[in-house]
Design an enzyme around this catalytic site. Structure first.
Site, PDB file in Angstrom:
ATOM      1  N   ASP A  46      25.483  75.231   0.439  1.00 13.75           N
ATOM      2  CA  ASP A  46      26.175  75.969   1.749  1.00 13.75           C
ATOM      3  C   ASP A  46      25.666  77.185   1.701  1.00 13.75           C
ATOM      4  OD1 ASP A  46      27.851  77.201   3.393  1.00 13.75           O
ATOM      5  OD2 ASP A  46      29.740  76.274   2.640  1.00 13.75           O
ATOM      6  N   SER A 101      16.625  84.161  17.564  1.00 12.73           N
ATOM      7  CA  SER A 101      16.837  83.385  18.580  1.00 12.73           C
ATOM      8  C   SER A 101      16.495  84.220  19.928  1.00 12.73           C
ATOM      9  CB  SER A 101      18.331  82.896  18.951  1.00 12.73           C
ATOM     10  OG  SER A 101      18.484  82.108  20.046  1.00 12.73           O
ATOM     11  N   TYR A 146      27.551  83.807  19.169  1.00 13.07           N
ATOM     12  CA  TYR A 146      26.315  83.196  18.502  1.00 13.07           C
ATOM     13  C   TYR A 146      25.081  84.506  18.807  1.00 13.07           C
ATOM     14  CZ  TYR A 146      22.082  80.476  18.174  1.00 13.07           C
ATOM     15  OH  TYR A 146      20.808  80.108  18.039  1.00 13.07           O
ATOM     16  N   LYS A 159      22.570  86.670  16.104  1.00 12.03           N
ATOM     17  CA  LYS A 159      21.179  86.393  16.073  1.00 12.03           C
ATOM     18  C   LYS A 159      20.662  87.992  16.037  1.00 12.03           C
ATOM     19  CE  LYS A 159      21.021  82.373  15.171  1.00 12.03           C
ATOM     20  NZ  LYS A 159      20.192  81.611  13.886  1.00 12.03           N
TER      21      LYS A 159
END
Length: 268
Positions: free
Chosen positions: A66, A151, A164, A168
């Site tokens: 993980d 991203s 999110y 990034k």
């Protein structure tokens, strides 16, 4: 594997290597000659990808870990270097998405995204730097590579993808800072910034947009793809080619950059 390729003799580790972009990256690195350690939180996918790499004539090993757990990331890097006889390339690819209005994000959701997308990259950078130094890569004349998953959402903050996007953006900051701190150690640090990739992650993003906005399933995906200059959705292989370039000798003079590989969707 026949002939000399750009990554022959190199050892790479790819997190999130069991499917999607991670699988594509791992297979491309192997096709270019690298032996690959595959790390994922689930064993099923990485075992299958390891078989595919073996069929290409390269070595592969797997480790369930993980990435939000620092000790597990360090253990995975230790295992990869021991099992494959070296360590040259760290690809911090593992990540998750979160779709929803900023006003509705819960502490649990925000913490989970941050733990995987940001802390997972941080621990990966730390573990890789420690191993590169331990192995004396610089003294051997090697340029070691750390390659992080950012991203297009690390360049533009997208509505309904606020947390999110923030994660990034943070990856870009870590990439720049680590590049500055470790250039003298013979380590380059760069990021790749994909766009709309036809993977399970985008299937889930599209479904969530449909739930929240009332759009038909597939409509959000098609809308995003419709804005791509090259006229098609991205594939994992599109991303993997750029990552392999970053991992190879032609990118030895590139560091601290977060390159867009999105078919022409976000421009910087």
């Amino acid at each position: 594997m026949t002939g000399q390729t750009t990554l022959t003799g190199k050892v790479a580790l790819v997190t999130g290597g069991g499917r999607g972009i991670g699988r594509g990256i791992a297979l491309r690195l192997a096709r270019d000659g690298a032996d690959v350690a595959l790390v994922d939180v689930r064993p099923e996918g990485i075992n299958s990808v390891a078989d595919e790499i073996g069929a290409l004539g390269c070595k592969a090993t797997t480790c369930v870990a993980d990435v939000s757990d620092r000790d597990q990331v360090f253990a995975a890097v230790d295992y990869a270097a021991s099992a494959l006889g070296g360590f040259d390339i760290m690809v911090n690819n593992a990540g998750i998405a979160l779709v929803g209005p900023i006003a509705d994000v819960t502490p649990e959701e925000a913490n989970r995204v941050w733990a995987i997308n940001v802390n997972g990259v941080l621990w990966g950078i730390q573990a890789a730097v420690a191993k590169f130094k331990e192995l004396g890569n610089k003294a051997q004349g090697k340029t070691s590579k750390i390659i992080n998953a950012s991203s297009i959402a690390g360049h533009d903050g997208f509505g309904m993808l606020g947390v999110y996007s923030a994660s990034k953006f943070a990856v870009r900051a870590l990439t720049q800072a680590a590049a500055k701190e470790h250039a003298a150690d013979g380590i380059t640090v760069n990021s790749y910034c994909p766009g709309v990739v036809g993977t399970d992650m985008w299937v889930q993003i599209d479904k969530r947009f449909a739930e929240l906005t009332g759009a038909a399933e597939g409509e959000t995906y098609d809308t995003f793809v419709g804005g791509i200059a090259l006229g098609r959705a991205e594939t994992p292989d599109d991303v993997a080619g750029f990552v392999s370039y970053l991992a190879g000798p032609d990118a030895d003079y590139m560091t601290g950059q977060s390159g867009l590989i999105d078919g022409g969707l976000v421009y910087r």
